[in-house]
Design an enzyme around this catalytic site. Structure first.
Site, PDB file in Angstrom:
ATOM      1  N   ASP A  74       0.858  -1.187   0.000  1.00  0.00           N
ATOM      2  CA  ASP A  74       0.000   0.000   0.000  1.00  0.00           C
ATOM      3  C   ASP A  74       0.895   1.237   0.000  1.00  0.00           C
ATOM      4  O   ASP A  74       1.990   1.223   0.559  1.00  0.00           O
ATOM      5  CB  ASP A  74      -0.911  -0.003   1.238  1.00  0.00           C
ATOM      6  CG  ASP A  74      -2.136   0.886   1.052  1.00  0.00           C
ATOM      7  OD1 ASP A  74      -3.247   0.333   0.905  1.00  0.00           O
ATOM      8  OD2 ASP A  74      -1.992   2.131   1.054  1.00  0.00           O
ATOM      9  N   GLU A 191     -15.443  -7.994  -7.271  1.00  0.00           N
ATOM     10  CA  GLU A 191     -15.679  -8.425  -5.891  1.00  0.00           C
ATOM     11  C   GLU A 191     -17.089  -8.024  -5.445  1.00  0.00           C
ATOM     12  O   GLU A 191     -17.539  -6.930  -5.755  1.00  0.00           O
ATOM     13  CB  GLU A 191     -14.619  -7.769  -4.984  1.00  0.00           C
ATOM     14  CG  GLU A 191     -14.751  -8.119  -3.530  1.00  0.00           C
ATOM     15  CD  GLU A 191     -14.825  -9.621  -3.314  1.00  0.00           C
ATOM     16  OE1 GLU A 191     -14.042 -10.368  -3.926  1.00  0.00           O
ATOM     17  OE2 GLU A 191     -15.692 -10.048  -2.523  1.00  0.00           O
ATOM     18  N   GLU A 195     -19.277  -4.647   3.390  1.00  0.00           N
ATOM     19  CA  GLU A 195     -18.581  -4.271   4.619  1.00  0.00           C
ATOM     20  C   GLU A 195     -19.394  -4.749   5.820  1.00  0.00           C
ATOM     21  O   GLU A 195     -20.622  -4.769   5.780  1.00  0.00           O
ATOM     22  CB  GLU A 195     -18.368  -2.758   4.658  1.00  0.00           C
ATOM     23  CG  GLU A 195     -17.349  -2.344   3.619  1.00  0.00           C
ATOM     24  CD  GLU A 195     -17.087  -0.847   3.603  1.00  0.00           C
ATOM     25  OE1 GLU A 195     -17.263  -0.183   4.631  1.00  0.00           O
ATOM     26  OE2 GLU A 195     -16.695  -0.358   2.530  1.00  0.00           O
ATOM     27  N   ASN A 248     -24.501  -3.843  -8.329  1.00  0.00           N
ATOM     28  CA  ASN A 248     -24.693  -2.745  -7.373  1.00  0.00           C
ATOM     29  C   ASN A 248     -25.842  -1.835  -7.799  1.00  0.00           C
ATOM     30  O   ASN A 248     -26.581  -1.321  -6.958  1.00  0.00           O
ATOM     31  CB  ASN A 248     -23.397  -1.941  -7.209  1.00  0.00           C
ATOM     32  CG  ASN A 248     -22.490  -2.565  -6.160  1.00  0.00           C
ATOM     33  OD1 ASN A 248     -22.855  -3.562  -5.525  1.00  0.00           O
ATOM     34  ND2 ASN A 248     -21.320  -2.007  -5.974  1.00  0.00           N
ATOM     35  N   LEU A 290     -34.551  -4.102   0.487  1.00  0.00           N
ATOM     36  CA  LEU A 290     -35.888  -3.518   0.307  1.00  0.00           C
ATOM     37  C   LEU A 290     -36.284  -2.685   1.523  1.00  0.00           C
ATOM     38  O   LEU A 290     -37.459  -2.386   1.703  1.00  0.00           O
ATOM     39  CB  LEU A 290     -36.929  -4.631   0.095  1.00  0.00           C
ATOM     40  CG  LEU A 290     -37.056  -5.180  -1.327  1.00  0.00           C
ATOM     41  CD1 LEU A 290     -38.083  -6.306  -1.374  1.00  0.00           C
ATOM     42  CD2 LEU A 290     -37.459  -4.084  -2.327  1.00  0.00           C
ATOM     43  N   CYS A 300     -19.578   2.446  -2.609  1.00  0.00           N
ATOM     44  CA  CYS A 300     -19.806   1.707  -3.862  1.00  0.00           C
ATOM     45  C   CYS A 300     -21.162   1.921  -4.518  1.00  0.00           C
ATOM     46  O   CYS A 300     -21.210   2.288  -5.690  1.00  0.00           O
ATOM     47  CB  CYS A 300     -19.551   0.229  -3.618  1.00  0.00           C
ATOM     48  SG  CYS A 300     -17.808  -0.060  -3.245  1.00  0.00           S
ATOM     49  N   LYS A 360     -23.646   2.659   7.196  1.00  0.00           N
ATOM     50  CA  LYS A 360     -24.558   1.603   7.645  1.00  0.00           C
ATOM     51  C   LYS A 360     -24.004   1.061   8.953  1.00  0.00           C
ATOM     52  O   LYS A 360     -22.836   1.314   9.285  1.00  0.00           O
ATOM     53  CB  LYS A 360     -24.702   0.487   6.600  1.00  0.00           C
ATOM     54  CG  LYS A 360     -23.446  -0.314   6.352  1.00  0.00           C
ATOM     55  CD  LYS A 360     -23.724  -1.509   5.443  1.00  0.00           C
ATOM     56  CE  LYS A 360     -22.484  -2.380   5.313  1.00  0.00           C
ATOM     57  NZ  LYS A 360     -22.673  -3.558   4.493  1.00  0.00           N
TER      58      LYS A 360
END
Ligand code: NAD
Ligand code: UGA
Length: 477
Positions: A74, A191, A195, A248, A290, A300, A360
């Site tokens: 990284d 992918e 999360e 997505n 939903l 994302c 979230k």
């Protein structure tokens, strides 16, 4: 033929000569006996991972657990230093333990040196960020930097580049044109992990999608996952890349559909919870994504719907569908502010507690967080904002961060529940009401029973959860 088997967590592994074996202590004998599940050396691959973030670290630890040898690189030196100590720089349940095990058994190395990471790599898995640009396309600058690093530092035999980042469609083919001159083949491998449940998603993927121009390269990438049980779809790179954006976008569409329904429900006095439950029992629709509320955020869904809209426009396809998904999503936040403006007769000077800051529950990720958008809007409007989030430590101008939910709501004129952390569902509404100065509650994540909230004196609003009077059992009403 390797076994379709994931070693349970308590298993270990050891190298014997050129073989790596998975072992399991046998019960009953009292001796240190082991049952060997031998896998030949060819099953163990040397993998470099570029980008040690949510996807990269999960895959470093996950691939190591499958027996592979992983070096993750990284550009962020602080993150590298923390990861080397076994400290995961973001909140992801169970990942710290899994990474620590990989570091201890030396299957995982973390480095800031591309030379070290790429030296022996047979595969280079690219997990760098691809945020939105102002025109809605995905920013590929980190991808380009990663490909350039592979081109410069890879040794012979050339590795296979595995694109795990969500890339602009066409990236695989464009990268292949440059890298294949050096004998480096490129495979798309999008992918689908979420999360908060990244480890479970790694070990139990719903599908493994591989987009390859070169069939042998595609098969070799598929073999990295051969101990996992999942359908494998091998296709061309463009289809694989589009499959990620489509997935997505569809999840986001379901959420915006639920939110559009919630507004109709509000108007007609119906209950969105019961509506979406009836929908979800149809297996063609399914229960996921939903839940009506404050809408979708994160790094994302929002960016991938924008990218899909951009692609649809470019393809003269009906982009309006994707544009509407984004528009409905943004309006959810405005609805909260509008509601507070009306109920509190303006927000300036009003004390408003916001429970939740992350996009979230189960993550400390603030990227594109609807909660954060509401917090910023209220602070900009002159409200006295108090916030609490179980895992996020934010510093925002004019916003006071409280150490607990109850301390945040004490003396508040209104409370907005903006993130679905499990601890918020357990709040005692009677205590909450008693601690507040006012009585406005906005249930932005559909966590509470509307009737119960009103019973304790709260002025409750939950998207589409009007709290319609239900017939009393046995009254025939
Ligand atoms: P992240 O921000 O958590 O991590 C990315 C890491 O890459 C960072 O640590 C950053 O320092 C590093 N990096 C940036 N440029 C680099 C470079 N040139 N070389 C080496 N390292 C570099 O990102 P993420 O959430 O893991 O997402 C990575 C990609 O995976 C994105 O394309 C995303 O859309 C996709 N994705 C993410 C998720 C998710 O749940 N987060 C799920 C599926 C797909
Ligand atoms: C999402 C997808 O679920 C993953 O499959 C995908 O791999 C990932 O994006 C990615 O590409 O990064 P994630 O961003 O972790 O995963 O979060 P989700 O669980 O999908 O939730 C996204 C947002 O939608 C959150 O803000 C959540 O609160 C909201 N949401 C979710 C709703 O408003 N209603 C729902 O019913 C579900």
């Amino acid at each position: 033929m390797a076994q379709k088997l994931v070693p349970p967590r308590r298993w270990g592994s050891l190298a014997i000569g050129s073989e790596r074996c998975h072992w399991r202590p046998c019960d009953g004998s009292g001796l240190r006996a082991f049952t060997y599940f031998a896998t030949v050396a060819e099953d163990v691959s040397k993998i470099a991972i570029i980008g040690a973030g949510h996807v990269g670290v999960t895959h470093a630890a996950g691939f190591a657990e499958l027996g592979h040898s992983v070096a993750a690189v990284d550009i962020n030196k602080q993150r590298v230093a923390a990861l080397r100590r076994g400290e995961v720089w973001f909140h992801e349940p169970g990942l710290q333990e899994l990474l620590t095990r990989g570091l201890r058994n030396r299957r995982v190395t973390i480095t800031s040196s591309f030379v070290t990471a790429l030296r022996n790599a047979e595969f280079v898995v690219v997990c760098v960020p691809t945020p939105s640009t102002p025109d809605g396309t995905l920013d590929d600058s980190a991808l380009r930097a990663a490909f350039e690093a592979v081109r410069r530092h890879s040794k012979s035999p050339p590795p296979i580049v595995v694109n795990k980042s969500t890339v602009p469609v066409g990236t695989g083919d464009a990268a292949a044109e440059i890298l294949e001159q050096s004998g480096i083949r490129v495979v798309s491998n999008p992918e689908f992990l979420s999360e908060g449940k990244a480890i479970d998603d790694f070990f139990h993927p719903t599908r493994i999608v591989i987009g390859a121009r070169d069939h042998e390269a595609g098969s070799r990438v598929a073999a990295l996952y051969e101990r996992l049980e999942a359908p494998v779809i091998i296709t061309d790179p463009v289809t694989a890349e589009l499959a990620k954006l489509a997935a997505n976008s569809f999840l986001a569409t379901k959420i915006s559909f639920a939110n559009a329904l919630a507004r109709v429900a509000d108007h007609l006095g119906a209950d969105v919870e019961e509506l979406t439950r009836t929908l979800s029992l149809d297996p063609r629709i399914g229960p996921g994504h939903l839940r009506a509320g404050l809408g979708f955020g994160g790094s994302c869904l929002p960016k991938d719907v924008l990218a899909m809209e951009h692609l649809a426009r470019r393809s003269s396809a009906p982009y309006e569908l994707f544009a509407a998904v984004t528009a409905i999503n943004r309006e959810q936040r405005t609805l909260v502010i509008d509601h507070l403006m009306v109920r509190l007769d303006g927000v300036r000077g009003k004390r408003i507690a916001v429970l939740g800051a992350s996009f979230k529950g189960g993550t400390d990720d603030l990227r594109e967080s609807p909660a954060l958008a509401v917090i910023s809007e209220l602070a900009a409007g002159g409200a006295d904002v108090r916030i609490y989030d179980p895992s996020v430590r934010v510093q925002l101008e004019g916003v006071l961060v409280s150490p607990s939910a109850m301390s945040a709501v004490r003396g508040a004129d209104a409370v907005v529940v903006a993130t679905d952390w499990p601890e918020f569902s357990k709040l005692d509404l009677g205590r909450l009401r008693a601690a507040m100065r006012g009585r406005v509650l906005v249930d932005g994540r559909g966590l509470y029973d509307a009737a119960r909230a009103r019973e304790v004196g709260l002025d409750y609003y939950g998207f589409g959860r009007g709290g319609r009077q239900r017939p009393e059992p046995g009254t025939g009403a």
